[in-house]
Design a protein around this motif. Structure first.
Motif, PDB file in Angstrom:
ATOM      1  N   VAL A 134     -37.443 -30.334  31.488  1.00  9.44           N
ATOM      2  CA  VAL A 134     -37.948 -31.136  30.515  1.00  9.44           C
ATOM      3  C   VAL A 134     -39.553 -30.364  30.179  1.00  9.44           C
ATOM      4  O   VAL A 134     -39.943 -30.133  29.209  1.00  9.44           O
ATOM      5  CB  VAL A 134     -38.086 -32.597  30.438  1.00  9.44           C
ATOM      6  CG1 VAL A 134     -39.089 -33.129  29.625  1.00  9.44           C
ATOM      7  CG2 VAL A 134     -36.539 -33.105  30.301  1.00  9.44           C
ATOM      8  N   LEU A 152     -38.228 -35.364  23.907  1.00 13.70           N
ATOM      9  CA  LEU A 152     -38.713 -35.004  25.290  1.00 13.70           C
ATOM     10  C   LEU A 152     -39.790 -35.714  25.910  1.00 13.70           C
ATOM     11  O   LEU A 152     -39.638 -35.911  27.315  1.00 13.70           O
ATOM     12  CB  LEU A 152     -39.016 -33.441  25.088  1.00 13.70           C
ATOM     13  CG  LEU A 152     -37.889 -32.312  24.891  1.00 13.70           C
ATOM     14  CD1 LEU A 152     -38.511 -31.127  24.271  1.00 13.70           C
ATOM     15  CD2 LEU A 152     -36.998 -32.334  25.757  1.00 13.70           C
ATOM     16  N   ARG A 203     -41.103 -28.132  27.235  1.00  7.83           N
ATOM     17  CA  ARG A 203     -42.483 -28.777  26.568  1.00  7.83           C
ATOM     18  C   ARG A 203     -43.540 -27.834  26.756  1.00  7.83           C
ATOM     19  O   ARG A 203     -44.680 -27.923  26.250  1.00  7.83           O
ATOM     20  CB  ARG A 203     -42.802 -30.080  27.157  1.00  7.83           C
ATOM     21  CG  ARG A 203     -41.940 -31.253  27.077  1.00  7.83           C
ATOM     22  CD  ARG A 203     -42.247 -32.492  27.651  1.00  7.83           C
ATOM     23  NE  ARG A 203     -43.391 -33.158  26.991  1.00  7.83           N
ATOM     24  CZ  ARG A 203     -44.320 -33.363  27.563  1.00  7.83           C
ATOM     25  NH1 ARG A 203     -44.802 -33.229  28.995  1.00  7.83           N
ATOM     26  NH2 ARG A 203     -45.726 -34.027  26.841  1.00  7.83           N
ATOM     27  N   VAL A 250     -32.811 -36.455  26.895  1.00  9.95           N
ATOM     28  CA  VAL A 250     -32.605 -34.819  27.170  1.00  9.95           C
ATOM     29  C   VAL A 250     -31.435 -34.382  26.364  1.00  9.95           C
ATOM     30  O   VAL A 250     -31.550 -33.359  25.436  1.00  9.95           O
ATOM     31  CB  VAL A 250     -32.480 -34.470  28.267  1.00  9.95           C
ATOM     32  CG1 VAL A 250     -31.984 -32.852  28.595  1.00  9.95           C
ATOM     33  CG2 VAL A 250     -33.665 -34.666  29.401  1.00  9.95           C
TER      34      VAL A 250
END
Length: 167
Positions: free
Chosen positions: A84, A57, A88, A38
């Motif tokens: 995350v 990611l 995305r 991350v």
């Protein structure tokens, strides 16, 4: 790896997971590897090759999913996994993760904010507004909730209301 560097952490943690796949420390190894990916992705935000960030990611997601699978009640890992997934663009998955946290921790403001942010991004404005109004009613000093309400007003073209909230 190089001590203290993200690349060093990533290089060191991967082999440790392989060496100790069933250790009591394995979930923490997965979590720390996910967290390192991350941070690496954050540093690559301005990189001319966007695929580096996408790959990092994805690696973070894999490691954090593994952590959550091994330690379902690890709220810190679930929150980071939701963040995350937000990066995305997996907004429905963010709401699932947040809902899962909120089942056992209904007062978790971070999970609620992740959920409302995802709802706004999915254009589920009425749900988001209802939840944000409840959140600010229960937590009047929670700036992020007020900020999201202003973002919601902007998204719905209510510029005067947004300006009032930003003050």
């Amino acid at each position: 790896g190089v001590p203290g560097s993200l690349a060093g952490q990533i290089a060191d943690l991967g082999p440790l997971i392989g060496k100790y796949p069933n250790s009591a420390a394995t979930p923490a190894l997965h979590f720390n590897l996910g967290r390192a990916y991350v941070e690496k992705a954050k540093l690559e935000a301005g990189d001319p090759d966007p695929q580096k960030r996408v790959k990092d990611l994805e690696q973070a997601r894999i490691q954090l999913e593994q952590t959550v699978q091994m330690q379902h009640n690890n709220t810190e890992a679930r929150i980071l996994l939701a963040e995350v997934q937000m990066d995305r663009g997996e907004f429905a998955r963010v709401t699932q993760i947040a809902d899962d946290i909120l089942k056992t921790q209904p007062g978790n403001a971070t999970a609620r904010l992740l959920r409302t942010d995802a709802l706004i991004r999915m254009r589920e404005y009425d749900k988001a507004r209802t939840e944000l109004n409840e959140l600010v009613s229960n937590n009047p000093n929670l700036r992020e909730a007020w900020f999201q309400l202003a973002q919601l007003d902007i998204a719905q073209g209510n510029y005067h209301e947004a300006e009032t909230l930003f003050r």
